[in-house]
Design an enzyme around this catalytic site. Sequence first.
Site, PDB file in Angstrom:
ATOM      1  N   VAL A  33      15.291  -6.378   1.434  1.00 18.86           N
ATOM      2  CA  VAL A  33      16.319  -5.542   2.038  1.00 18.86           C
ATOM      3  C   VAL A  33      17.067  -5.905   3.345  1.00 18.86           C
ATOM      4  CG1 VAL A  33      17.061  -3.140   2.360  1.00 18.86           C
ATOM      5  CG2 VAL A  33      15.942  -3.798   0.331  1.00 18.86           C
TER       6      VAL A  33
ATOM      7  N   ALA B  10       0.788  -1.221   0.011  1.00 22.16           N
ATOM      8  CA  ALA B  10       0.153   0.086  -0.118  1.00 22.16           C
ATOM      9  C   ALA B  10       0.889   1.452  -0.036  1.00 22.16           C
ATOM     10  CB  ALA B  10      -1.135  -0.066   1.106  1.00 22.16           C
TER      11      ALA B  10
ATOM     12  N   ARG C 237       3.923   9.595 -11.549  1.00 22.47           N
ATOM     13  CA  ARG C 237       2.755  10.610 -12.343  1.00 22.47           C
ATOM     14  C   ARG C 237       3.600  11.890 -12.413  1.00 22.47           C
ATOM     15  NH1 ARG C 237      -0.806   7.569  -9.305  1.00 22.47           N
ATOM     16  NH2 ARG C 237      -1.020   9.237  -7.632  1.00 22.47           N
TER      17      ARG C 237
ATOM     18  N   GLU D 251      10.726  -6.060  -3.036  1.00 22.03           N
ATOM     19  CA  GLU D 251       9.474  -6.629  -2.335  1.00 22.03           C
ATOM     20  C   GLU D 251       9.943  -7.862  -1.849  1.00 22.03           C
ATOM     21  OE1 GLU D 251       6.470  -6.123  -0.436  1.00 22.03           O
ATOM     22  OE2 GLU D 251       6.782  -8.284  -0.458  1.00 22.03           O
TER      23      GLU D 251
ATOM     24  N   CYS E 288      -6.162  -6.633   3.683  1.00 24.96           N
ATOM     25  CA  CYS E 288      -7.418  -6.343   4.381  1.00 24.96           C
ATOM     26  C   CYS E 288      -8.456  -7.347   3.862  1.00 24.96           C
ATOM     27  CB  CYS E 288      -8.067  -4.828   4.266  1.00 24.96           C
ATOM     28  SG  CYS E 288      -6.808  -3.724   4.362  1.00 24.96           S
TER      29      CYS E 288
ATOM     30  N   ASN F 177      -1.958   4.213   2.820  1.00 24.72           N
ATOM     31  CA  ASN F 177      -2.105   4.601   1.578  1.00 24.72           C
ATOM     32  C   ASN F 177      -1.944   6.297   1.272  1.00 24.72           C
ATOM     33  OD1 ASN F 177      -3.303   2.820  -1.076  1.00 24.72           O
ATOM     34  ND2 ASN F 177      -4.161   2.152   0.942  1.00 24.72           N
TER      35      ASN F 177
HETATM   36  C1  LIG Z   1      -6.008  -9.413   8.025  1.00 21.51           C
HETATM   37  C2  LIG Z   1      -5.737  -8.112   7.775  1.00 21.51           C
HETATM   38  C3  LIG Z   1      -6.838  -7.062   7.670  1.00 21.51           C
HETATM   39  C4  LIG Z   1      -6.862  -5.980   7.540  1.00 21.51           C
HETATM   40  N1  LIG Z   1      -7.919  -5.259   7.657  1.00 21.51           N
HETATM   41  C5  LIG Z   1      -7.790  -3.720   7.434  1.00 21.51           C
HETATM   42  C6  LIG Z   1      -9.079  -2.848   7.299  1.00 21.51           C
HETATM   43  O1  LIG Z   1     -10.026  -3.498   7.077  1.00 21.51           O
HETATM   44  N2  LIG Z   1      -8.749  -1.626   7.163  1.00 21.51           N
HETATM   45  C7  LIG Z   1      -7.503  -1.038   7.073  1.00 21.51           C
HETATM   46  O2  LIG Z   1      -7.369   0.155   7.073  1.00 21.51           O
HETATM   47  N3  LIG Z   1      -6.506  -1.940   7.567  1.00 21.51           N
HETATM   48  C8  LIG Z   1      -6.572  -3.179   7.418  1.00 21.51           C
HETATM   49  N4  LIG Z   1      -5.456  -4.030   7.424  1.00 21.51           N
HETATM   50  C9  LIG Z   1      -4.142  -3.192   7.647  1.00 21.51           C
HETATM   51  C10 LIG Z   1      -3.268  -2.764   6.373  1.00 21.51           C
HETATM   52  O3  LIG Z   1      -3.429  -3.765   5.407  1.00 21.51           O
HETATM   53  C11 LIG Z   1      -2.057  -2.066   6.417  1.00 21.51           C
HETATM   54  O4  LIG Z   1      -2.128  -1.200   7.251  1.00 21.51           O
HETATM   55  C12 LIG Z   1      -1.317  -2.159   5.113  1.00 21.51           C
HETATM   56  O5  LIG Z   1      -1.674  -2.967   4.236  1.00 21.51           O
HETATM   57  C13 LIG Z   1      -0.148  -1.468   5.509  1.00 21.51           C
HETATM   58  O6  LIG Z   1       0.540  -0.989   4.144  1.00 21.51           O
HETATM   59  P1  LIG Z   1       2.020  -0.933   4.365  1.00 21.51           P
HETATM   60  O7  LIG Z   1       2.387  -0.720   2.530  1.00 21.51           O
HETATM   61  O8  LIG Z   1       2.421  -0.123   4.930  1.00 21.51           O
HETATM   62  O9  LIG Z   1       2.530  -2.340   4.692  1.00 21.51           O
HETATM   63  P2  LIG Z   1       2.406  -3.716   4.244  1.00 21.51           P
HETATM   64  O10 LIG Z   1       0.893  -4.026   3.472  1.00 21.51           O
HETATM   65  O11 LIG Z   1       2.630  -4.733   5.349  1.00 21.51           O
HETATM   66  O12 LIG Z   1       3.385  -4.032   2.981  1.00 21.51           O
HETATM   67  C14 LIG Z   1       4.947  -3.830   3.326  1.00 21.51           C
HETATM   68  C15 LIG Z   1       5.532  -4.943   2.201  1.00 21.51           C
HETATM   69  O13 LIG Z   1       6.895  -4.848   2.670  1.00 21.51           O
HETATM   70  C16 LIG Z   1       7.568  -5.886   2.277  1.00 21.51           C
HETATM   71  N5  LIG Z   1       8.649  -6.092   2.990  1.00 21.51           N
HETATM   72  C17 LIG Z   1       9.026  -5.902   4.527  1.00 21.51           C
HETATM   73  N6  LIG Z   1      10.234  -6.067   4.779  1.00 21.51           N
HETATM   74  C18 LIG Z   1      10.885  -5.820   3.814  1.00 21.51           C
HETATM   75  C19 LIG Z   1      12.270  -5.773   3.353  1.00 21.51           C
HETATM   76  N7  LIG Z   1      13.231  -5.749   4.177  1.00 21.51           N
HETATM   77  N8  LIG Z   1      12.803  -6.167   1.863  1.00 21.51           N
HETATM   78  C20 LIG Z   1      11.717  -5.952   1.069  1.00 21.51           C
HETATM   79  N9  LIG Z   1      10.214  -6.022   1.347  1.00 21.51           N
HETATM   80  C21 LIG Z   1       9.896  -5.868   2.586  1.00 21.51           C
HETATM   81  C22 LIG Z   1       6.513  -6.923   2.889  1.00 21.51           C
HETATM   82  O14 LIG Z   1       6.612  -8.213   2.435  1.00 21.51           O
HETATM   83  C23 LIG Z   1       5.061  -6.568   2.333  1.00 21.51           C
HETATM   84  O15 LIG Z   1       4.584  -6.733   1.080  1.00 21.51           O
HETATM   85  C24 LIG Z   1      -5.535  -5.187   7.562  1.00 21.51           C
HETATM   86  C25 LIG Z   1      -4.562  -6.140   7.954  1.00 21.51           C
HETATM   87  C26 LIG Z   1      -4.345  -7.498   7.927  1.00 21.51           C
HETATM   88  C27 LIG Z   1      -3.149  -8.307   8.051  1.00 21.51           C
END
Ligand SMILES: Cc1cc2nc3c(=O)[nH]c(=O)nc-3n(C[C@H](O)[C@H](O)[C@H](O)COP(=O)(O)OP(=O)(O)OC[C@H]3O[C@@H](n4cnc5c(N)ncnc54)[C@H](O)[C@@H]3O)c2cc1C
Length: 451
Positions: A83, A13, A24, A35, A45, A308
């Site tokens: 990383v 996200a 953009r 990743e 989610c 986001n």
């Molecule tokens: C089951 C579930 C339900 C959810 N429901 C909701 C909801 O209804 N509403 C809501 O607002 N939020 C919800 N969330 C939370 C939401 O999904 C997260 O807040 C959001 O995905 C965070 O986005 P992000 O990009 O910060 O991290 P992430 O989505 O965790 O993405 C981080 C990425 O970084 C990668 N990564 C990590 N470390 C490294 C590294 N060292 N090198 C390379 N890649 C790496 C990981 O593999 C991952 O793909 C939910 C989460 C879960 C697990």
Amino acid sequence: MKKNKLVVIGGDAAGMSAASKVRREQPDFEIIVFEKSEYTSYSACGIPYFISGEVETIEELIVRSPSEFIKKYNIKVQTLHEVLEVDTDNNKVLVHNYADKTQFWEPYDQLLIATGGKAFCPTVENHTSDGIFGIQTLTSGIKVDAFISKHQPKKAVIIGGGYIGLEMAEALILKGIKVTIVNRSKEVMNSLDPDMGKKVHDALQNLGVTIYNSESLSYFEEKDGIVSAVVTDKKTIKTDLVILGMGTSPNTSFLANSKIKLSERKAIKVNRYQQTNVKNVWAAGDCAETRNLVSKKPFYIALGTVANKTGLVAGTNIAGGNLKFPGVVATAVCKICVYEIARTGLLESECKEYKIDYVTTIIRSKTRAGYFPGAKDIFVKLLAEKKTGKLLGGQLIGEEGAAKRIDVLATALSSNLTLQNIIDLDLSYAPPFSPVWDPVQTAARKLIGMI
Ligand SMILES: Cc1cc2nc3c(=O)[nH]c(=O)nc-3n(C[C@H](O)[C@H](O)[C@H](O)COP(=O)(O)OP(=O)(O)OC[C@H]3O[C@@H](n4cnc5c(N)ncnc54)[C@H](O)[C@@H]3O)c2cc1C
């Protein structure tokens, strides 16, 4: 403009919102995303709904694939690349490629850390047994689904009573699996006050869920490598499957030797532009700290909404813009079968911690006009500052039509509205949607009488 190279760590996200925004605004930037999993730009989610079967395939949760990113946006996404280290003195990151098991240093001009959070996993006896799952990435969702298909579990224990645990409880109930929740705090859903948590507890019991509150995990038992029981400080619970819903912590351990400042909870410290303390290093999403607009304190919250938005802010600024992320009022919503649960703002415990003199009340109202078919109970709790009547927080639980009412309260909090302002809001009404006084206004009317 000088050719600039952006490296993004984490392709979901926050990372992909930022990368897309930079593209953009800056067609000439070179953008590389590392990743560590196989997937990028997915909806974590949606995992509970994939496990329940309401979403039929995992592909439906994937917004864009790496090949789409390169073809349409000229963003190079390297999946299965983790990383391991960030060297901010020399502007480079150490990358491990899982496909060919090689490592290399990648230089950057700008670095965005968007590594999200990880499900807390206790290192107790047998915690690595098969059948024990934390839910965080698509890969974890796929593993749970495969385990259920293969082993056809009849009963499951969820450790932790937070919203991910509850959403997983719903998924398992829909699969016909008997669910038990083991919860360390006094009530489930400790993002609510315990009196509202108790209403969630009652709703879960109506759905046939067994709940053990104030009980802690001690260790797991296993048979032939597969989990067979959860042992708590009070009892042994036989099980075929365990879901860990014990909270999320920022994925920042790979920064331990870097100069990037972390909070006590190990979230990356950022300013409102999503800049870290190190020049040209940015952070967004679940790995970063934010700010609570009600308490005005630094705050950690792991939500897709925040990921986001902070990704968009980081991307805008990396591309040369000037956008601030204001902070959050901590609004969240979830559903468990017919019940909808929502919260925003401060809890009573936080008001006490910050020494805010507050008043609070809970009302019971209806989701539609009382006479209208399908009208259901809704409970609304409000907290307001005693001296000023300013709204401090709100919590809701009810059936269909309850949850999104929290957005009125979130807007009120973001705009510093008082109870009187909420009563004065020209909210909509027709019998199929609400009573004449919407439940949030009924709660405000009751609470203003207590000031
Ligand atoms: C089951 C579930 C339900 C959810 N429901 C909701 C909801 O209804 N509403 C809501 O607002 N939020 C919800 N969330 C939370 C939401 O999904 C997260 O807040 C959001 O995905 C965070 O986005 P992000 O990009 O910060 O991290 P992430 O989505 O965790 O993405 C981080 C990425 O970084 C990668 N990564 C990590 N470390 C490294 C590294 N060292 N090198 C390379 N890649 C790496 C990981 O593999 C991952 O793909 C939910 C989460 C879960 C697990």
